[in-house]
Design an enzyme around this catalytic site. Sequence first.
Site, mmCIF file in Angstrom:
data_model
loop_
_atom_site.group_PDB
_atom_site.id
_atom_site.type_symbol
_atom_site.label_atom_id
_atom_site.label_comp_id
_atom_site.label_asym_id
_atom_site.label_seq_id
_atom_site.Cartn_x
_atom_site.Cartn_y
_atom_site.Cartn_z
ATOM 1 N N LYS A 60 -9.426 5.892 -18.827
ATOM 2 C CA LYS A 60 -9.768 6.438 -20.134
ATOM 3 C C LYS A 60 -8.544 6.452 -21.062
ATOM 4 O O LYS A 60 -7.957 5.422 -21.292
ATOM 5 C CB LYS A 60 -10.388 7.822 -19.934
ATOM 6 C CG LYS A 60 -11.486 7.857 -18.851
ATOM 7 C CD LYS A 60 -12.646 6.937 -19.187
ATOM 8 C CE LYS A 60 -13.822 6.939 -18.229
ATOM 9 N NZ LYS A 60 -13.624 6.932 -16.802
ATOM 10 N N ASP A 78 -9.030 18.244 -13.697
ATOM 11 C CA ASP A 78 -9.300 16.901 -14.201
ATOM 12 C C ASP A 78 -8.953 16.929 -15.693
ATOM 13 O O ASP A 78 -9.675 17.514 -16.501
ATOM 14 C CB ASP A 78 -10.776 16.554 -13.953
ATOM 15 C CG ASP A 78 -11.132 15.144 -14.429
ATOM 16 O OD1 ASP A 78 -10.429 14.617 -15.316
ATOM 17 O OD2 ASP A 78 -12.124 14.585 -13.926
ATOM 18 N N TYR A 83 -18.073 15.339 -14.726
ATOM 19 C CA TYR A 83 -18.495 13.940 -14.726
ATOM 20 C C TYR A 83 -19.484 13.753 -13.569
ATOM 21 O O TYR A 83 -19.231 14.225 -12.448
ATOM 22 C CB TYR A 83 -17.274 13.023 -14.580
ATOM 23 C CG TYR A 83 -17.671 11.605 -14.274
ATOM 24 C CD1 TYR A 83 -18.528 10.901 -15.125
ATOM 25 C CD2 TYR A 83 -17.238 10.959 -13.122
ATOM 26 C CE1 TYR A 83 -18.932 9.610 -14.835
ATOM 27 C CE2 TYR A 83 -17.629 9.664 -12.818
ATOM 28 C CZ TYR A 83 -18.479 8.997 -13.685
ATOM 29 O OH TYR A 83 -18.874 7.722 -13.389
ATOM 30 N N ARG A 143 0.847 -1.204 0.000
ATOM 31 C CA ARG A 143 0.000 0.000 0.000
ATOM 32 C C ARG A 143 0.878 1.248 0.000
ATOM 33 O O ARG A 143 0.582 2.242 -0.651
ATOM 34 C CB ARG A 143 -0.948 0.010 1.209
ATOM 35 C CG ARG A 143 -1.632 1.360 1.392
ATOM 36 C CD ARG A 143 -2.853 1.364 2.300
ATOM 37 N NE ARG A 143 -2.772 0.484 3.436
ATOM 38 C CZ ARG A 143 -2.009 0.694 4.523
ATOM 39 N NH1 ARG A 143 -1.231 1.764 4.614
ATOM 40 N NH2 ARG A 143 -2.016 -0.171 5.519
HETATM 41 O O1 P1T Z 1 -14.593 5.989 -13.393
HETATM 42 P P1 P1T Z 1 -13.391 6.498 -12.658
HETATM 43 O O2 P1T Z 1 -12.106 5.902 -13.109
HETATM 44 O O3 P1T Z 1 -13.573 6.447 -11.171
HETATM 45 O O4 P1T Z 1 -13.218 8.048 -13.052
HETATM 46 C C1 P1T Z 1 -14.182 9.015 -12.787
HETATM 47 C C2 P1T Z 1 -14.109 10.101 -13.819
HETATM 48 C C3 P1T Z 1 -13.455 11.269 -13.502
HETATM 49 N N1 P1T Z 1 -13.347 12.294 -14.381
HETATM 50 C C4 P1T Z 1 -13.871 12.202 -15.606
HETATM 51 C C5 P1T Z 1 -13.745 13.351 -16.541
HETATM 52 C C6 P1T Z 1 -14.541 11.048 -16.011
HETATM 53 O O5 P1T Z 1 -15.051 10.999 -17.236
HETATM 54 C C7 P1T Z 1 -14.675 9.965 -15.096
HETATM 55 C C8 P1T Z 1 -15.405 8.711 -15.439
HETATM 56 N N2 P1T Z 1 -16.297 8.866 -16.515
HETATM 57 C C9 P1T Z 1 -17.086 7.897 -17.053
HETATM 58 C C10 P1T Z 1 -17.134 6.645 -16.590
HETATM 59 C C11 P1T Z 1 -17.926 8.329 -18.190
HETATM 60 O O6 P1T Z 1 -18.440 7.491 -18.963
HETATM 61 O O7 P1T Z 1 -18.078 9.546 -18.366
#
Ligand code: P1T
Length: 400
Positions: free
Chosen positions: A213, A188, A113, A52
């Site tokens: 992503k 972000d 998001y 961790r």
């Molecule tokens: O899903 P996660 O890895 O926890 O990330 C969250 C997140 C944060 N910031 C942005 C700009 C994002 O698009 C996302 C996750 N978004 C999707 C799952 C979606 O389909 O828009």
Amino acid sequence: MIDNHPMRPGTRVIHGGQRPEPVTGAIMPPIFTAATYVQESPGKHKGFEYTRSHNPTRYALERMVASLEGSSVSEEQDPSCGGFAFASGLAATATILELVDHGSRVVAMDDLYGGTRRLMSQVRARSQGLDLHYADLSDNAVCAEVLTPETRMVWVETPTNPLMKIADLTAIAEIAKAANPDVLLACDNTFACPRHQRPFEHGFDIVMHSSTKYLNGHSDVVGGMVVVNDAPLAERLRFLQNAIGSVMGPMDAYLTLRGIKTLDVRMERHGNNAQRVAEFLEGHPQVERVVFPGLASHPQHELARRQMSGFGGMVTFFIQGGLEAARTLLESLHVFQLAESLGAVESLVNHPAIMTHASVPAETRAALGISDSLIRLSVGIEDAQDQIDDLERAFKAVRG
Ligand code: P1T
């Protein structure tokens, strides 16, 4: 590490923060699955105590993303050069929010998001007493009003999900730091990815990614990244990453690092395909409006050209005929698969109001313009003509 040499982006995605594994010379880091490390005597170890807290595979990824974002934190100052990997994008965001104290004023972009907004409004407003203010930070006049001396953190997503608004990072940094030099500016950077936008160059302090992503890019890992640009902040984040413990596992770190090696070639193809798809949609009689920063019709096209070196693969459009038309289109697409997430090699299509942004209150969605006609495309790296043919076939199905 060859990081000391100047590198263009296409080279950095392969070599940034990397060195051969010291024992064997392996060109890729081994996947160190060990949960713990043997100590010679209490407290006498090789710098690794427990996974961790420290993991060599995770470090390799963290140094890579720190290098891509251009962090100035050195390995002497921080073992992973100011980069931190988490179990998801939201775990990364949750840890960043812990940098501010209970009751802090946090100003966030109004279009975010849905899960980020849910975490802020439905969890941290209660548990951390955050004094949250959502505002259209793509409007500099609004920024001047809301970025007050009391503001402790600014949370910007640009381009935003799903409306593709562009925030002027330099202007926000100037306005916010003039009001409060200690404010923490977080961006972000998921949609643009470091290939196309580097928030530190504009005066931001923290960069966050859903590495699920573009960074990973292959729809097979959920993960999050944080990069900071100064050593004291890296120390605070290192403490929080370990204290909270929502770290990325070594297998996921390995896969993400592997994915990043092709980030440059993938982004070039995503961008070219998205431009063609956006232009096709803009000329289509069944489309009300297309929002893509690479189109001259985007209200902030000029800012996007200045701030980004490419526009990415996300295209949002409004279909004529409301929910019924949207539903038929979504059921008729095949190359674009109907699924949440984005930024991977496969093209995906999403209906934000019902899917990714369902947790945003209906009135807020209406005020923002996330209507039932809104469709979000994540344009993949297939042949662009197949993507366009797929859309054309689906529009025909809508016409009946
Ligand atoms: O899903 P996660 O890895 O926890 O990330 C969250 C997140 C944060 N910031 C942005 C700009 C994002 O698009 C996302 C996750 N978004 C999707 C799952 C979606 O389909 O828009």
